[in-house]
Design an enzyme around this catalytic site. Structure first.
Site, PDB file in Angstrom:
ATOM      1  N   GLY A  18      50.720  39.496  52.669  1.00  0.00           N
ATOM      2  CA  GLY A  18      51.281  38.921  51.231  1.00  0.00           C
ATOM      3  C   GLY A  18      52.103  40.103  50.133  1.00  0.00           C
ATOM      4  CG  LEU A  19      54.549  40.952  45.985  1.00  0.00           C
ATOM      5  CD1 LEU A  19      55.350  41.141  46.636  1.00  0.00           C
ATOM      6  CD2 LEU A  19      54.475  39.822  44.878  1.00  0.00           C
ATOM      7  CD  GLN A  20      49.402  40.565  43.309  1.00  0.00           C
ATOM      8  OE1 GLN A  20      48.751  41.475  43.698  1.00  0.00           O
ATOM      9  NE2 GLN A  20      50.876  40.113  43.313  1.00  0.00           N
ATOM     10  CE  LYS A  43      53.863  36.593  57.889  1.00  0.00           C
ATOM     11  NZ  LYS A  43      54.356  37.554  56.931  1.00  0.00           N
ATOM     12  CB  ILE A  96      41.033  40.281  43.867  1.00  0.00           C
ATOM     13  CG1 ILE A  96      40.629  41.624  45.204  1.00  0.00           C
ATOM     14  CG2 ILE A  96      41.602  40.889  42.980  1.00  0.00           C
ATOM     15  CD1 ILE A  96      39.365  42.674  44.546  1.00  0.00           C
ATOM     16  CB  THR A  97      41.678  34.724  44.462  1.00  0.00           C
ATOM     17  OG1 THR A  97      42.156  35.079  45.596  1.00  0.00           O
ATOM     18  CG2 THR A  97      42.320  33.766  44.306  1.00  0.00           C
ATOM     19  CD  GLU A  98      42.335  34.856  36.583  1.00  0.00           C
ATOM     20  OE1 GLU A  98      41.721  34.487  34.812  1.00  0.00           O
ATOM     21  OE2 GLU A  98      43.115  35.474  36.803  1.00  0.00           O
ATOM     22  CE1 TYR A 159      39.799  47.863  36.647  1.00  0.00           C
ATOM     23  CE2 TYR A 159      41.531  47.233  36.156  1.00  0.00           C
ATOM     24  CZ  TYR A 159      40.870  47.998  36.998  1.00  0.00           C
ATOM     25  OH  TYR A 159      40.960  46.289  37.827  1.00  0.00           O
ATOM     26  CG  HIS A 248      36.866  35.352  32.563  1.00  0.00           C
ATOM     27  ND1 HIS A 248      35.915  38.067  32.642  1.00  0.00           N
ATOM     28  CD2 HIS A 248      37.747  36.492  32.733  1.00  0.00           C
ATOM     29  CE1 HIS A 248      36.352  38.652  32.373  1.00  0.00           C
ATOM     30  NE2 HIS A 248      37.473  37.998  32.975  1.00  0.00           N
TER      31      HIS A 248
END
Length: 292
Positions: A18-20, A43, A96-98, A159, A248
């Protein structure tokens, strides 16, 4: 020796093509992470980013020896992806999914009990051991190998703490974003316990926020722990009004619980040094270590 992941960690990506999954796998490979393949149902047998693609996590683990997985799968399917990784006995799973439904995560939480899997997230930036392994969406270039363990509910504030500890020359041992959802796999207590036992980690930065009682639980654990290390904490949401969600899903003050002041009071009573500005996290830690 850092915690959770290192240069020997063998990583697969669920949602690889996928893109991400593609973008962040490219970033991880460029950083030096030992990516060994990926999973996209239907795939299998193809290659992507010069790595093999498999239909299932079981197959990917059997063929590559993977012991960690990162999940970039849409919210409606992410819980099933986590459950598949748990069933395959992947040791470290970073989601990672929100936006994963809370009831889906309750099922995941139940499946984690007694399993061999440590889940980081969901709704998190991931985990990084600087210079060795990057699993997630964090910018690798701001990290520097060092002695500060960082654990946070907020990605961007992670970060900020990283950039500041790098700037003052302290660096990081491992950085963990535990995520901002109300139901997650790994909490502050889990991470602080690992950092306290890690010889390479000399001090800890803990970044919390309003909502829930994870920070209060951490304060009680720190207070009771026989191992002591310098800890600096920042709690986001001091000015947040009760009953209003602040970013959040888990960042909401309900009734008399979850306020920033309650969390700050609990942490201070445990001997944690508090900074009330995110701009002072690195300086506060440096000053604390210089005093010690």
């Amino acid at each position: 020796m850092a915690i959770l992941i290192n240069k020997k960690t063998q990583v697969i990506c669920q949602g690889f093509t996928g893109l991400q999954g593609t973008f962040h796998s490219e970033q991880a490979i460029a950083y030096g992470t030992n990516m060994v393949g990926g999973v996209t149902p239907g795939k299998g047998g193809h290659t992507h980013l010069d790595l093999p693609v498999y239909n299932t996590v079981h197959e990917a683990k059997a063929k590559t020896g993977a012991n960690a997985s990162v999940i970039y799968v849409p919210p409606g399917f992410a819980a099933d992806s986590i459950l598949e990784a748990i069933d395959a006995e992947i040791e470290v799973v970073v989601c990672i999914t929100e936006g994963i439904p809370v009831l889906d995560m309750v099922k995941v939480k139940r499946a984690l009990v007694g399993s061999k899997t440590r889940l980081i997230g969901p709704n998190c930036p991931g985990v990084i051991t600087p210079g060795e392994c990057k699993i997630g969406i964090m910018p690798g270039h701001i990290h520097k190998r060092g002695t500060i363990g960082i654990v946070s509910r907020s990605g961007t504030l992670t970060y900020e703490a990283v950039a500041q500890t790098t700037a003052v020359g302290l660096g990081q041992s491992t950085c963990i974003g535990i995520g901002g959802d109300p139901v997650n796999g790994t909490n502050f207590v889990d991470c602080i316990e690992m950092f306290l036992k890690d010889d390479e980690t000399k001090a800890i930065i803990m970044i919390g926020e309003i909502g829930g009682n994870a920070e209060e639980d951490a304060a009680e654990f720190i207070k009771q722990s026989k191992i002591k290390k310098p800890i600096v904490s920042f709690i986001a949401g001091i000015t947040a009004p009760p009953g209003k969600r602040m970013g959040h899903a888990g960042a909401i003050i309900v009734g008399r619980t979850g306020s920033a002041e309650d969390k700050l009071e609990a942490l201070q009573s445990a001997g944690v040094i508090i900074t009330r500005s995110p701009a002072d996290i690195g300086k506060t830690m440096l000053d604390l270590l210089n005093k010690g």
